[in-house]
Design an enzyme around this catalytic site. Structure first.
Site, mmCIF file in Angstrom:
data_model
loop_
_atom_site.group_PDB
_atom_site.id
_atom_site.type_symbol
_atom_site.label_atom_id
_atom_site.label_comp_id
_atom_site.label_asym_id
_atom_site.label_seq_id
_atom_site.Cartn_x
_atom_site.Cartn_y
_atom_site.Cartn_z
ATOM 1 N N ARG A 38 -76.212 54.563 12.450
ATOM 2 C CA ARG A 38 -77.236 53.629 11.873
ATOM 3 C C ARG A 38 -78.416 54.248 11.488
ATOM 4 O O ARG A 38 -79.406 53.542 10.633
ATOM 5 C CB ARG A 38 -77.112 52.675 12.796
ATOM 6 C CG ARG A 38 -75.952 51.851 13.009
ATOM 7 C CD ARG A 38 -76.013 50.497 13.486
ATOM 8 N NE ARG A 38 -74.525 49.867 13.697
ATOM 9 C CZ ARG A 38 -74.674 48.612 14.300
ATOM 10 N NH1 ARG A 38 -75.688 47.674 14.564
ATOM 11 N NH2 ARG A 38 -73.311 48.014 14.153
ATOM 12 N N ASP A 150 -81.580 34.282 12.977
ATOM 13 C CA ASP A 150 -81.160 35.600 13.451
ATOM 14 C C ASP A 150 -82.381 36.480 13.352
ATOM 15 O O ASP A 150 -83.574 36.398 13.073
ATOM 16 C CB ASP A 150 -80.376 36.387 12.495
ATOM 17 C CG ASP A 150 -79.407 37.497 12.586
ATOM 18 O OD1 ASP A 150 -78.424 37.296 13.070
ATOM 19 O OD2 ASP A 150 -79.938 38.446 12.552
#
Length: 281
Positions: A38, A150
């Site tokens: 990532r 979120d």
């Protein structure tokens, strides 16, 4: 060439602790490859040779101020899909919606409040919106409003845009796809569809960190979806987050968690009514 970093390095350990303190997400040594994958583009973007060198600069304050926010987005973003764990949406329309409708009065329908507390790019919230609108079409008289929150600002932006690739919509039943999504004539949006305006007006998204001690959310919510996020928290964080969320449910309201999380909910204010569904006392 980017070299792989050892899972046991000072900067990596500090980084894992920083992510845990900021987001609640635990990154055990077994996640070293995931972290490398990532962060790979960020390592390349700054012309560095490996993840450890990148983390040294990140933690030392040598990178731009917004880089940590970028990293948090990369580390915490998880995939989601429409109609995931569909039995939860069945419970929503077969049990919760009728109860809310029964609270209404002639000419004054009750409003069902739903909070998708780890909404990612919005598939869960819009699935709930479609199902609730179908319940209204089926004769249940109630209003509804959905909030999606979120940690990732990038995911919130995507959710508010409500544009999805056709590959993301394969789990949406054809009839609902025709009713609640519009294809664009813009060549730049070929292969994509957008949620219809009537549904988008009922669903709002904003940034929120579940590690915060207080949430700017109503305290009479009918149902909170908290699915597939508790599995990333340590036991103490799980308990704290569930306790805080329970405080935002109306008496009789429901907390719905993922199928891998039913055994980790420990809260005196909630009682289990189904394997993954808890009701506030």
């Amino acid at each position: 060439m980017i070299e792989a970093a050892s899972p046991k390095t000072p900067h990596r350990d500090r980084f894992r602790e920083l992510i845990r303190s900021l987001t609640g997400i635990s990154l055990p040594p077994s996640k070293v490859q995931m972290i490398d994958q990532r962060l790979r583009r960020r390592v390349v973007a700054f012309g560095l040779t490996d993840t450890e060198s990148y983390l040294e600069q990140l933690l030392g304050g040598s990178l731009p101020d917004n880089e940590l926010r970028t990293v948090i987005d990369l580390i915490t973003t998880n995939t989601t899909s429409f109609f995931r764990e569909p039995n939860h949406f069945d419970f929503l329309v077969e049990t919760i919606a009728p109860k809310v409708a029964a609270r209404g009065r002639p000419g004054r329908p009750a409003r069902l409040k739903l909070w998708s507390a780890a909404s990612s790019e919005g598939a869960e919230a819009y699935t709930a919106a479609m199902m609730l609108e179908e319940a209204r079409r089926g004769g249940h008289d109630f209003d509804f409003a959905i909030l999606g929150t979120d940690l990732s600002e990038r995911m919130v932006e995507r959710a508010n845009a409500a544009v999805y690739g056709t590959d993301q919509l394969t789990t949406v039943p054809p009839e609902l796809l025709r009713r609640y999504f519009l294809s664009s004539r813009d060549p730049g949006l070929a292969g994509k569809a957008r949620v219809v305006p009537d549904l988008r007006r009922r669903v709002k998204f904003r940034n929120l960190n579940l590690m915060d001690t207080r949430y700017p959310v109503d305290r009479d919510v009918d149902v909170i979806f908290l699915r597939n996020i508790l599995i990333y928290f340590d036991p103490a964080t799980k308990e704290q987050v569930v306790d805080r969320l329970a405080g935002h449910l109306r008496p009789g309201g429901y907390l719905i968690v993922g199928h891998a999380e039913s055994m980790v909910v420990r809260c005196s204010a909630l009682r289990q009514v189904k394997p993954t569904i808890f009701q506030k006392n």
